[in-house]
Design a protein around this motif. Structure first.
Motif, PDB file in Angstrom:
ATOM      1  N   MET A 175       0.807  -1.221   0.000  1.00 42.15           N
ATOM      2  CA  MET A 175       0.000   0.000   0.000  1.00 42.15           C
ATOM      3  C   MET A 175       0.837   1.267   0.000  1.00 42.15           C
ATOM      4  O   MET A 175       0.407   2.319  -0.483  1.00 42.15           O
ATOM      5  CB  MET A 175      -0.911  -0.026   1.225  1.00 42.15           C
ATOM      6  CG  MET A 175      -1.755   1.217   1.431  1.00 42.15           C
ATOM      7  SD  MET A 175      -1.950   1.635   3.174  1.00 42.15           S
ATOM      8  CE  MET A 175      -0.316   2.260   3.574  1.00 42.15           C
ATOM      9  N   TYR A 176       2.051   1.195   0.534  1.00 39.26           N
ATOM     10  CA  TYR A 176       2.880   2.393   0.646  1.00 39.26           C
ATOM     11  C   TYR A 176       3.330   2.922  -0.712  1.00 39.26           C
ATOM     12  O   TYR A 176       3.801   4.060  -0.806  1.00 39.26           O
ATOM     13  CB  TYR A 176       4.077   2.124   1.556  1.00 39.26           C
ATOM     14  CG  TYR A 176       3.671   2.009   3.011  1.00 39.26           C
ATOM     15  CD1 TYR A 176       3.524   3.142   3.805  1.00 39.26           C
ATOM     16  CD2 TYR A 176       3.399   0.770   3.580  1.00 39.26           C
ATOM     17  CE1 TYR A 176       3.142   3.044   5.131  1.00 39.26           C
ATOM     18  CE2 TYR A 176       3.012   0.660   4.910  1.00 39.26           C
ATOM     19  CZ  TYR A 176       2.878   1.799   5.675  1.00 39.26           C
ATOM     20  OH  TYR A 176       2.483   1.701   6.994  1.00 39.26           O
ATOM     21  N   ALA A 177       3.204   2.113  -1.763  1.00 43.54           N
ATOM     22  CA  ALA A 177       3.461   2.635  -3.107  1.00 43.54           C
ATOM     23  C   ALA A 177       2.476   3.758  -3.434  1.00 43.54           C
ATOM     24  O   ALA A 177       2.832   4.746  -4.093  1.00 43.54           O
ATOM     25  CB  ALA A 177       3.347   1.516  -4.142  1.00 43.54           C
ATOM     26  N   PHE A 178       1.232   3.618  -2.982  1.00 41.40           N
ATOM     27  CA  PHE A 178       0.250   4.686  -3.168  1.00 41.40           C
ATOM     28  C   PHE A 178       0.642   5.928  -2.371  1.00 41.40           C
ATOM     29  O   PHE A 178       0.542   7.053  -2.855  1.00 41.40           O
ATOM     30  CB  PHE A 178      -1.138   4.229  -2.734  1.00 41.40           C
ATOM     31  CG  PHE A 178      -1.710   3.098  -3.524  1.00 41.40           C
ATOM     32  CD1 PHE A 178      -1.694   3.118  -4.911  1.00 41.40           C
ATOM     33  CD2 PHE A 178      -2.291   2.015  -2.891  1.00 41.40           C
ATOM     34  CE1 PHE A 178      -2.234   2.071  -5.644  1.00 41.40           C
ATOM     35  CE2 PHE A 178      -2.843   0.969  -3.614  1.00 41.40           C
ATOM     36  CZ  PHE A 178      -2.801   0.992  -4.995  1.00 41.40           C
ATOM     37  N   VAL A 179       1.082   5.711  -1.126  1.00 44.52           N
ATOM     38  CA  VAL A 179       1.471   6.836  -0.279  1.00 44.52           C
ATOM     39  C   VAL A 179       2.622   7.594  -0.927  1.00 44.52           C
ATOM     40  O   VAL A 179       2.609   8.831  -1.003  1.00 44.52           O
ATOM     41  CB  VAL A 179       1.873   6.350   1.131  1.00 44.52           C
ATOM     42  CG1 VAL A 179       2.315   7.527   1.997  1.00 44.52           C
ATOM     43  CG2 VAL A 179       0.726   5.601   1.793  1.00 44.52           C
ATOM     44  N   GLU A 180       3.612   6.870  -1.416  1.00 42.98           N
ATOM     45  CA  GLU A 180       4.752   7.504  -2.076  1.00 42.98           C
ATOM     46  C   GLU A 180       4.292   8.336  -3.277  1.00 42.98           C
ATOM     47  O   GLU A 180       4.709   9.491  -3.445  1.00 42.98           O
ATOM     48  CB  GLU A 180       5.743   6.434  -2.540  1.00 42.98           C
ATOM     49  CG  GLU A 180       6.961   7.017  -3.254  1.00 42.98           C
ATOM     50  CD  GLU A 180       7.853   5.938  -3.830  1.00 42.98           C
ATOM     51  OE1 GLU A 180       9.057   5.957  -3.559  1.00 42.98           O
ATOM     52  OE2 GLU A 180       7.326   5.064  -4.558  1.00 42.98           O
ATOM     53  N   LEU A 227      -9.468   3.158  -1.151  1.00 42.25           N
ATOM     54  CA  LEU A 227      -8.275   3.261  -0.323  1.00 42.25           C
ATOM     55  C   LEU A 227      -7.366   4.386  -0.807  1.00 42.25           C
ATOM     56  O   LEU A 227      -6.847   5.176  -0.003  1.00 42.25           O
ATOM     57  CB  LEU A 227      -7.534   1.926  -0.323  1.00 42.25           C
ATOM     58  CG  LEU A 227      -6.226   1.865   0.472  1.00 42.25           C
ATOM     59  CD1 LEU A 227      -6.146   0.573   1.280  1.00 42.25           C
ATOM     60  CD2 LEU A 227      -5.011   1.951  -0.453  1.00 42.25           C
ATOM     61  N   VAL A 228      -7.171   4.481  -2.121  1.00 43.20           N
ATOM     62  CA  VAL A 228      -6.315   5.544  -2.664  1.00 43.20           C
ATOM     63  C   VAL A 228      -6.886   6.913  -2.340  1.00 43.20           C
ATOM     64  O   VAL A 228      -6.159   7.842  -1.951  1.00 43.20           O
ATOM     65  CB  VAL A 228      -6.133   5.369  -4.183  1.00 43.20           C
ATOM     66  CG1 VAL A 228      -5.413   6.576  -4.776  1.00 43.20           C
ATOM     67  CG2 VAL A 228      -5.362   4.091  -4.496  1.00 43.20           C
ATOM     68  N   LEU A 244      -0.716   6.783   9.253  1.00 45.81           N
ATOM     69  CA  LEU A 244       0.243   6.083   8.402  1.00 45.81           C
ATOM     70  C   LEU A 244       0.988   7.052   7.500  1.00 45.81           C
ATOM     71  O   LEU A 244       2.213   6.948   7.324  1.00 45.81           O
ATOM     72  CB  LEU A 244      -0.476   5.029   7.554  1.00 45.81           C
ATOM     73  CG  LEU A 244      -1.267   3.939   8.284  1.00 45.81           C
ATOM     74  CD1 LEU A 244      -1.872   2.973   7.276  1.00 45.81           C
ATOM     75  CD2 LEU A 244      -0.399   3.201   9.286  1.00 45.81           C
ATOM     76  N   VAL A 245       0.263   7.990   6.913  1.00 48.47           N
ATOM     77  CA  VAL A 245       0.884   8.966   6.007  1.00 48.47           C
ATOM     78  C   VAL A 245       1.854   9.860   6.778  1.00 48.47           C
ATOM     79  O   VAL A 245       2.967  10.148   6.304  1.00 48.47           O
ATOM     80  CB  VAL A 245      -0.190   9.808   5.295  1.00 48.47           C
ATOM     81  CG1 VAL A 245       0.465  10.937   4.481  1.00 48.47           C
ATOM     82  CG2 VAL A 245      -1.036   8.926   4.381  1.00 48.47           C
TER      83      VAL A 245
END
Length: 361
Positions: free
Chosen positions: A202-207, A268-269, A345-346
């Motif tokens: 999921m952290y690929a989306f955050v990045e 989620l995104v 998380l972000v």
């Protein structure tokens, strides 16, 4: 007195589990942790941290034993003594890497789990607590229940195959030792602090979101608005295992420690976009075959894109959590809504940019 044996320390979940076990059992109980020699110093530091975090006399009650689950007798100095001194076994250790090589994946995830099941049986353990994963569902299309396992599914990667084969082996020995199996969803950071050991999935989306301006665009394959993206925070997984492992009703059961009402990938995104302070977040659908190439062309240096987490944006499986929900009722433990902790998380991601994509393998 209860003597607990645990693998996966000082890893992400195993470390937190040791804290829970020390607090749950009386002061005479000990926790013996199997530690790879290369992580000895980190394990010692973690025990000291636990001593500061909880009033449980960790340095006196936690014993570190160097070894390796890939060895049939765990590569310890005295296997028989370890067997004789164990009442309960928790097996957390595994390689979690969707792009893993086959040889270490087999040695750790498959053979290692078989060795731990043998150890628990040899110890005549009161219980063997085995941590599997919801990825055993593979490409199953539909509602995957907690009693399902071999349903003719295929697997997206070798990691999924190893977790499935390992659970099959564990189940084959359940008549020899009382066993409880836990299948967490995709683990993310702590819902209260955001703390995590690595950035993947999921952290690929955050990045992608934090690197853009007020209006963010995230490409996703067609079908992302229907596929569930089931993530769960570390504290829920650990707290749930801590509670369920202490009740008699959990013997012989399998628990999906997943979000009973997860967002779709698109949802989620957009939740992450709001958490990242974006005015607007656009999820742009593309044919699945070109999504990865498109993302790599936008940010070719990203290690997150190599972690393999993008494969689950249109996952056809969903997870029935009936056993977990029923047996956790009244405990005060439940999976929080993703929207309630996404900002945490972000924020942690922004404040800790140096964490990589690899855990403790």
């Amino acid at each position: 007195m209860t003597d607990v044996f645990l693998t996966g320390f000082p890893g992400f979940l195993g470390s937190a589990m040791v804290e829970v076990l020390l607090e749950r059992h009386d002061e005479d109980a000990t926790v013996t942790c199997l530690v790879q020699p290369k992580f000895r110093s980190e394990a010692e530091a973690r025990v000291s941290d636990i001593d500061e975090d909880v009033d449980a006399d960790a340095e006196a009650r936690v014993e570190l034993v160097e070894g390796d689950i890939t060895d049939p007798e765990l590569a310890v100095d005295d296997y028989d003594a370890l067997v004789d001194g164990t009442d309960v076994v928790y097996h957390f250790a595994a390689i979690y890497d969707l792009t893993m090589d086959r040889a270490p994946g087999k040695a750790v995830n498959i053979d290692g789990s078989a060795h731990m099941a043998e150890f628990a049986a040899a110890a005549d353990a009161d219980r063997f607590h085995y941590v599997s994963s919801v990825v055993v569902a593979g490409d199953y299309d539909g509602r995957f229940s907690e009693d399902m396992l071999q349903e003719g599914q295929s697997f997206y990667n070798y990691y999924e195959s190893t977790k499935h084969m390992a659970e099959v082996q564990v189940r084959e020995r359940m008549d020899e030792v009382p066993t409880t199996i836990y299948r967490p969803g995709v683990a993310v950071g702590d819902s209260e602090t955001g703390e995590t050991q690595k950035y993947d999935g999921m952290y690929a989306f955050v990045e992608g979101l934090v690197d853009q301006g007020d209006n963010a665009v995230i490409p996703a394959p067609k079908g992302a608005s229907e596929g569930e993206f089931n993530v769960v925070p570390r504290d829920y997984i650990v707290d749930a295992i801590g509670y369920l492992s202490g009740i008699e009703e959990s013997e012989g059961k399998t628990y999906h420690l997943a979000d009973p009402d997860p967002p779709t990938t698109t949802e989620l995104v957009k939740i992450l976009g709001d958490a990242a302070g974006k005015d607007r977040t656009f999820v742009v659908p593309y044919p699945k075959g070109i999504v990865k190439g498109l993302l790599e062309s936008l940010k070719p240096e990203s290690e997150l894109l190599k972690s393999g987490g993008l494969e689950y944006q249109t996952w056809p499986a969903s997870f029935d959590c009936s056993n977990a929900v029923a047996d956790l009722e009244g405990s005060g433990i439940e999976c929080p809504d993703f929207e309630d902790y996404a900002e945490t998380l972000v924020d942690f991601y922004r404040e800790n940019p140096d964490i990589g994509t690899e855990g403790m393998n």
